[in-house]
Scaffold this motif. Structure first.
Motif, mmCIF file in Angstrom:
data_model
loop_
_atom_site.group_PDB
_atom_site.id
_atom_site.type_symbol
_atom_site.label_atom_id
_atom_site.label_comp_id
_atom_site.label_asym_id
_atom_site.label_seq_id
_atom_site.Cartn_x
_atom_site.Cartn_y
_atom_site.Cartn_z
ATOM 1 N N ILE A 132 0.838 -1.197 0.000
ATOM 2 C CA ILE A 132 0.000 0.000 0.000
ATOM 3 C C ILE A 132 0.878 1.254 0.000
ATOM 4 O O ILE A 132 0.598 2.222 -0.707
ATOM 5 N N ALA A 133 1.972 1.239 0.776
ATOM 6 C CA ALA A 133 2.892 2.376 0.807
ATOM 7 C C ALA A 133 3.501 2.608 -0.575
ATOM 8 O O ALA A 133 3.658 3.754 -1.007
ATOM 9 N N ALA A 134 3.821 1.532 -1.288
ATOM 10 C CA ALA A 134 4.371 1.661 -2.643
ATOM 11 C C ALA A 134 3.341 2.283 -3.583
ATOM 12 O O ALA A 134 3.675 3.137 -4.414
ATOM 13 N N LYS B 198 10.616 3.542 3.207
ATOM 14 C CA LYS B 198 11.515 3.218 2.091
ATOM 15 C C LYS B 198 10.725 2.793 0.866
ATOM 16 O O LYS B 198 11.032 3.199 -0.262
ATOM 17 N N GLU B 199 9.688 1.994 1.051
ATOM 18 C CA GLU B 199 8.849 1.549 -0.068
ATOM 19 C C GLU B 199 8.198 2.746 -0.766
ATOM 20 O O GLU B 199 8.159 2.812 -1.995
ATOM 21 N N ALA C 80 8.063 6.397 -5.372
ATOM 22 C CA ALA C 80 8.002 7.769 -5.879
ATOM 23 C C ALA C 80 9.146 8.022 -6.855
ATOM 24 O O ALA C 80 8.963 8.686 -7.880
ATOM 25 N N ARG C 81 10.323 7.484 -6.560
ATOM 26 C CA ARG C 81 11.462 7.598 -7.488
ATOM 27 C C ARG C 81 11.147 6.881 -8.796
ATOM 28 O O ARG C 81 11.424 7.387 -9.873
ATOM 29 N N LYS D 160 12.493 13.086 -8.604
ATOM 30 C CA LYS D 160 13.933 13.059 -8.318
ATOM 31 C C LYS D 160 14.186 13.629 -6.932
ATOM 32 O O LYS D 160 13.733 14.725 -6.615
ATOM 33 N N PHE D 161 14.881 12.864 -6.092
ATOM 34 C CA PHE D 161 15.327 13.350 -4.783
ATOM 35 C C PHE D 161 16.449 12.518 -4.263
ATOM 36 O O PHE D 161 16.848 11.535 -4.834
#
Length: 114
Positions: free
Chosen positions: A67-69, A101-102, A107-108, A113-114
């Motif tokens: 879900i976080a992903a 982290k997920e 998001a990447r 970009k971060f």
């Protein structure tokens, strides 16, 4: 006695002293509760939220990491729709591990970009 929450708030205060979002490179901040996860892209100069995503409206059965992903992919899509390509990541005092982290990796992968 130092609790988990007081430890997180101390780390959060330290991070927020160093990390600030501008209109060119806003701040991507993450909040996680026991059941939900939320992400916002914030311009600190204006004090406005540019884009947001959360797991509140997701109804499918999945693990918290999955879900976080999905929230990470959604925040990337919403930020790009608002014209944001690059952000600075604010983990909000949480360890860069597990759901945080997920979300960041998704998001990447979604194009931020971060």
């Amino acid at each position: 006695m130092v609790t988990k929450e007081s430890r997180r708030l101390k780390i959060k205060k330290s991070i927020r002293g160093k990390v600030s979002g501008t209109s060119e490179r806003p701040r991507l901040t993450v909040f996680r509760s026991n059941k939900q996860i939320y992400a916002q892209v914030i311009d600190d100069n204006e004090g406005k939220t540019i884009a947001d995503a959360s797991s509140l409206k997701m109804t499918e059965k999945a693990t918290k990491k999955e879900i976080a992903a999905k929230v990470g992919e959604l925040i990337a899509k919403n930020a790009q729709a608002a014209g944001i390509q690059s952000v600075v990541f604010d983990r909000n005092g949480y360890l860069y591990h597990g759901r945080i982290k997920e979300l960041a990796d998704a998001a990447r992968k979604g194009g931020l970009k971060f």
